[in-house]
Scaffold this motif. Structure first.
Motif, PDB file in Angstrom:
ATOM      1  N   ARG A 187     -10.114  -7.509  20.325  1.00 56.35           N
ATOM      2  CA  ARG A 187      -8.891  -7.067  19.649  1.00 56.35           C
ATOM      3  C   ARG A 187      -8.223  -8.234  18.935  1.00 56.35           C
ATOM      4  N   ALA A 188      -7.876  -7.984  17.662  1.00 53.31           N
ATOM      5  CA  ALA A 188      -7.187  -9.009  16.875  1.00 53.31           C
ATOM      6  C   ALA A 188      -5.829  -8.479  16.440  1.00 53.31           C
ATOM      7  N   VAL A 189      -4.831  -9.342  16.514  1.00 52.29           N
ATOM      8  CA  VAL A 189      -3.501  -8.993  16.015  1.00 52.29           C
ATOM      9  C   VAL A 189      -3.206  -9.896  14.821  1.00 52.29           C
ATOM     10  N   VAL A 190      -2.851  -9.267  13.693  1.00 52.10           N
ATOM     11  CA  VAL A 190      -2.449 -10.004  12.500  1.00 52.10           C
ATOM     12  C   VAL A 190      -0.928 -10.008  12.467  1.00 52.10           C
ATOM     13  N   LEU A 191      -0.349 -11.178  12.317  1.00 48.15           N
ATOM     14  CA  LEU A 191       1.116 -11.243  12.193  1.00 48.15           C
ATOM     15  C   LEU A 191       1.480 -11.287  10.723  1.00 48.15           C
ATOM     16  N   GLY A 192       2.148 -10.233  10.250  1.00 45.15           N
ATOM     17  CA  GLY A 192       2.587 -10.203   8.862  1.00 45.15           C
ATOM     18  C   GLY A 192       1.707  -9.306   8.016  1.00 45.15           C
ATOM     19  N   ALA A 193       2.330  -8.551   7.115  1.00 42.03           N
ATOM     20  CA  ALA A 193       1.592  -7.628   6.246  1.00 42.03           C
ATOM     21  C   ALA A 193       1.762  -8.010   4.783  1.00 42.03           C
ATOM     22  N   GLY A 194       1.806  -9.314   4.508  1.00 40.87           N
ATOM     23  CA  GLY A 194       1.735  -9.793   3.119  1.00 40.87           C
ATOM     24  C   GLY A 194       0.275  -9.791   2.699  1.00 40.87           C
ATOM     25  N   PRO A 195      -0.022 -10.303   1.504  1.00 40.59           N
ATOM     26  CA  PRO A 195      -1.417 -10.305   1.042  1.00 40.59           C
ATOM     27  C   PRO A 195      -2.356 -11.080   1.968  1.00 40.59           C
ATOM     28  N   VAL A 196      -1.920 -12.240   2.471  1.00 35.47           N
ATOM     29  CA  VAL A 196      -2.813 -13.020   3.356  1.00 35.47           C
ATOM     30  C   VAL A 196      -3.058 -12.242   4.652  1.00 35.47           C
ATOM     31  N   GLY A 197      -2.010 -11.590   5.160  1.00 32.16           N
ATOM     32  CA  GLY A 197      -2.151 -10.792   6.382  1.00 32.16           C
ATOM     33  C   GLY A 197      -3.060  -9.597   6.164  1.00 32.16           C
ATOM     34  N   LEU A 198      -2.817  -8.834   5.103  1.00 30.26           N
ATOM     35  CA  LEU A 198      -3.606  -7.618   4.890  1.00 30.26           C
ATOM     36  C   LEU A 198      -5.056  -7.944   4.516  1.00 30.26           C
ATOM     37  N   LEU A 199      -5.268  -8.997   3.719  1.00 29.93           N
ATOM     38  CA  LEU A 199      -6.652  -9.393   3.421  1.00 29.93           C
ATOM     39  C   LEU A 199      -7.338  -9.891   4.697  1.00 29.93           C
ATOM     40  N   GLY A 200      -6.575 -10.601   5.529  1.00 29.57           N
ATOM     41  CA  GLY A 200      -7.116 -11.056   6.811  1.00 29.57           C
ATOM     42  C   GLY A 200      -7.477  -9.875   7.692  1.00 29.57           C
ATOM     43  N   ALA A 201      -6.621  -8.838   7.668  1.00 32.40           N
ATOM     44  CA  ALA A 201      -6.900  -7.641   8.466  1.00 32.40           C
ATOM     45  C   ALA A 201      -8.186  -6.980   7.978  1.00 32.40           C
ATOM     46  N   MET A 202      -8.367  -6.925   6.654  1.00 34.17           N
ATOM     47  CA  MET A 202      -9.611  -6.341   6.119  1.00 34.17           C
ATOM     48  C   MET A 202     -10.829  -7.145   6.606  1.00 34.17           C
ATOM     49  N   ALA A 203     -10.703  -8.467   6.564  1.00 33.99           N
ATOM     50  CA  ALA A 203     -11.827  -9.318   6.991  1.00 33.99           C
ATOM     51  C   ALA A 203     -12.114  -9.125   8.479  1.00 33.99           C
ATOM     52  N   LEU A 204     -11.062  -8.973   9.276  1.00 31.96           N
ATOM     53  CA  LEU A 204     -11.248  -8.781  10.719  1.00 31.96           C
ATOM     54  C   LEU A 204     -11.904  -7.422  11.004  1.00 31.96           C
ATOM     55  N   VAL A 205     -11.453  -6.386  10.289  1.00 31.42           N
ATOM     56  CA  VAL A 205     -12.068  -5.061  10.476  1.00 31.42           C
ATOM     57  C   VAL A 205     -13.542  -5.137  10.083  1.00 31.42           C
ATOM     58  N   ALA A 206     -13.803  -5.753   8.922  1.00 34.04           N
ATOM     59  CA  ALA A 206     -15.195  -5.851   8.454  1.00 34.04           C
ATOM     60  C   ALA A 206     -16.049  -6.629   9.449  1.00 34.04           C
ATOM     61  N   ALA A 207     -15.420  -7.576  10.175  1.00 36.86           N
ATOM     62  CA  ALA A 207     -16.171  -8.363  11.168  1.00 36.86           C
ATOM     63  C   ALA A 207     -16.314  -7.621  12.498  1.00 36.86           C
ATOM     64  N   VAL A 213      -1.869  -4.754  12.944  1.00 37.36           N
ATOM     65  CA  VAL A 213      -0.973  -5.586  12.142  1.00 37.36           C
ATOM     66  C   VAL A 213       0.424  -5.424  12.714  1.00 37.36           C
ATOM     67  N   TYR A 214       1.041  -6.538  13.059  1.00 34.26           N
ATOM     68  CA  TYR A 214       2.399  -6.526  13.612  1.00 34.26           C
ATOM     69  C   TYR A 214       3.320  -7.039  12.524  1.00 34.26           C
ATOM     70  N   SER A 215       4.216  -6.162  12.040  1.00 37.04           N
ATOM     71  CA  SER A 215       5.035  -6.553  10.891  1.00 37.04           C
ATOM     72  C   SER A 215       6.320  -5.757  10.822  1.00 37.04           C
ATOM     73  N   LEU A 216       7.279  -6.347  10.138  1.00 41.53           N
ATOM     74  CA  LEU A 216       8.477  -5.606   9.753  1.00 41.53           C
ATOM     75  C   LEU A 216       8.105  -4.694   8.579  1.00 41.53           C
ATOM     76  N   GLY A 217       8.998  -3.802   8.224  1.00 38.06           N
ATOM     77  CA  GLY A 217       8.778  -3.014   7.009  1.00 38.06           C
ATOM     78  C   GLY A 217       8.723  -1.520   7.242  1.00 38.06           C
ATOM     79  N   GLY A 218       8.406  -1.122   8.475  1.00 32.11           N
ATOM     80  CA  GLY A 218       8.440   0.308   8.776  1.00 32.11           C
ATOM     81  C   GLY A 218       7.106   0.995   8.548  1.00 32.11           C
ATOM     82  N   ALA A 219       6.872   2.046   9.348  1.00 33.47           N
ATOM     83  CA  ALA A 219       5.589   2.756   9.322  1.00 33.47           C
ATOM     84  C   ALA A 219       5.383   3.533   8.028  1.00 33.47           C
ATOM     85  N   ALA A 220       6.481   3.762   7.260  1.00 33.68           N
ATOM     86  CA  ALA A 220       6.328   4.534   6.025  1.00 33.68           C
ATOM     87  C   ALA A 220       6.144   3.618   4.806  1.00 33.68           C
ATOM     88  N   SER A 221       6.123   2.315   5.011  1.00 36.63           N
ATOM     89  CA  SER A 221       6.036   1.383   3.885  1.00 36.63           C
ATOM     90  C   SER A 221       4.626   1.379   3.292  1.00 36.63           C
TER      91      SER A 221
END
Ligand code: BGC
Length: 369
Positions: A187-207, A213-221
């Motif tokens: 299990r991997a937790v990404v802190l932040g949903a900016g471009p580096v976070g979301l691209l990192g999340a994609m790389a982690l899923v692909a791996a 992803v743990y982030s502010l912004g709300g589930a509807a963002s």
């Protein structure tokens, strides 16, 4: 030739007229810049908190996330040809023979600190119409990735981090990911949903990681939607306290920090799981010191065999991995990948975009040509 530059002494960000560069060596190439991404580092540069002009200059042309097209090549160029799309690397080696990292072509691990970075430290960047550089800094990009190629550089940050995680996990003989196999079961937790976070999340899923992803912004963002579209669980920081993360996620094997928020990061470090790896990639501005529970962190580090590492910049291999991964992301999640690119303006409007980015934007791009 138009360029966007910061003038640190005058505290100004301006569209300037710069001389067109010329090939200076047989292995030089001239690249017409197509797209330049804007990131957190550029915001720091435009707030004059970071960045160094080249020696003898009062200004620094910014821009380090770029995509261009080769328009001219020197007589000894072999790696690229006219018409190729390329993503240039950012960092250049330091001049000291004793720096084994730079001598080995790994200036991303430079030990003297005297490296330069285009658009950041001691060298003009890519927010301009064309640049000249040695072919060895160029990474060819398939035409099919023209629309998203500007995301290669921010993705290299995650690629280097993932390599570091795999290297650390080699100490765990049972961890399949350490042998290059999928990280399933981790299990991997990404802190932040900016471009580096979301691209990192994609790389982690692909791996193969089960990724959160743990982030502010709300589930509807839009950020949360992108996370869900790629099969990641978006955990709302407003609703779930850090202390409750292990309950929500399970034992955390890897944390990929992409916020630059040091307080939050050290709070999350306190809930890292046994044998876990925590990777810092953000560069926080300097604020007043905060208290952390050092006894707790040290107990955990020892009793849970944890590793904390920082990772900056990227090697050629990381650029190549990013280009390969971007093609995978584009075929798996074309919409989510495209949704990262939220703004696109011509260079004439670039200073405005840098000064006043629209709320909720994810990745803004200057379309130079
Ligand atoms: C860039 C890296 C660079 C780092 C530190 C980041 O925004 O992507 O290439 O090494 O800033 O200057």
């Amino acid at each position: 030739m138009k360029a966007i530059a910061i003038f640190p002494e005058r505290r100004a960000v301006e569209l300037i007229e710069a001389p067109a560069p010329r090939l200076a060596s047989p292995t030089d190439v001239c690249v017409r810049i197509l797209d330049v991404g804007i990131c957190g580092t550029d915001k720091e540069l435009c707030a004059f908190k970071y960045g160094t002009p080249p020696p003898g200059n009062d200004h620094l042309v910014i821009g380090h996330e770029s995509l261009g097209e080769v328009v001219e090549v020197g007589p000894a160029v072999t790696r690229v040809a006219i018409g190729d799309l390329v993503v240039p690397m950012v960092r250049r080696p330091c001049p000291h023979a004793e720096c084994l990292a730079c001598a080995a072509g790994r200036q991303d691990f430079c030990s003297t600190g005297d490296y330069t970075e285009r658009g950041i430290k001691g060298r003009h960047g890519f927010m301009t119409e064309s640049v000249v550089d040695d072919e060895r800094w160029m990474n060819p990009l398939p035409r099919a990735l023209r629309g998203v190629g500007v995301l290669v550089e921010p993705l290299t940050i995650a690629e280097k981090a993932l390599v570091q995680v795999r290297l650390v996990q080699q100490r765990l003989p049972w961890a399949r990911a350490a042998r290059g196999a999928a990280a399933s079961g981790q299990r991997a937790v990404v802190l932040g949903a900016g471009p580096v976070g979301l691209l990192g999340a994609m790389a982690l899923v692909a791996a193969g990681f089960e990724t959160f992803v743990y982030s502010l912004g709300g589930a509807a963002s839009p950020r949360a939607r992108i996370a869900r579209d790629i099969g990641v669980t978006f955990v709302e920081a407003e609703a779930v306290e850090v202390a409750a993360l292990p309950e929500r996620v399970g034992a955390i094997d890897v944390v990929y920090e992409a916020t630059g928020a040091s307080r939050l990061s050290f709070d999350v470090l306190a809930v890292l799981g046994a044998n876990g790896v925590f990777v810092f990639t953000g560069v926080p501005g300097r604020r007043a010191p905060v208290e952390v529970d050092t006894d707790l962190l040290m107990r955990n580090l020892v009793l849970k065999n944890q590793v904390v590492l920082g990772s900056v910049n990227a090697s050629r291999a990381d650029f190549e991995a990013a280009i390969r991964d971007l093609a995978i992301f584009q075929s798996r999640w074309p919409e989510a990948l495209g949704a990262l690119l939220t703004g696109r303006v011509p260079i004439d409007d670039g200073t405005e975009l840098l000064r006043d980015p629209p709320a909720g934007a994810i990745k803004n791009v200057i379309a130079v040509s």
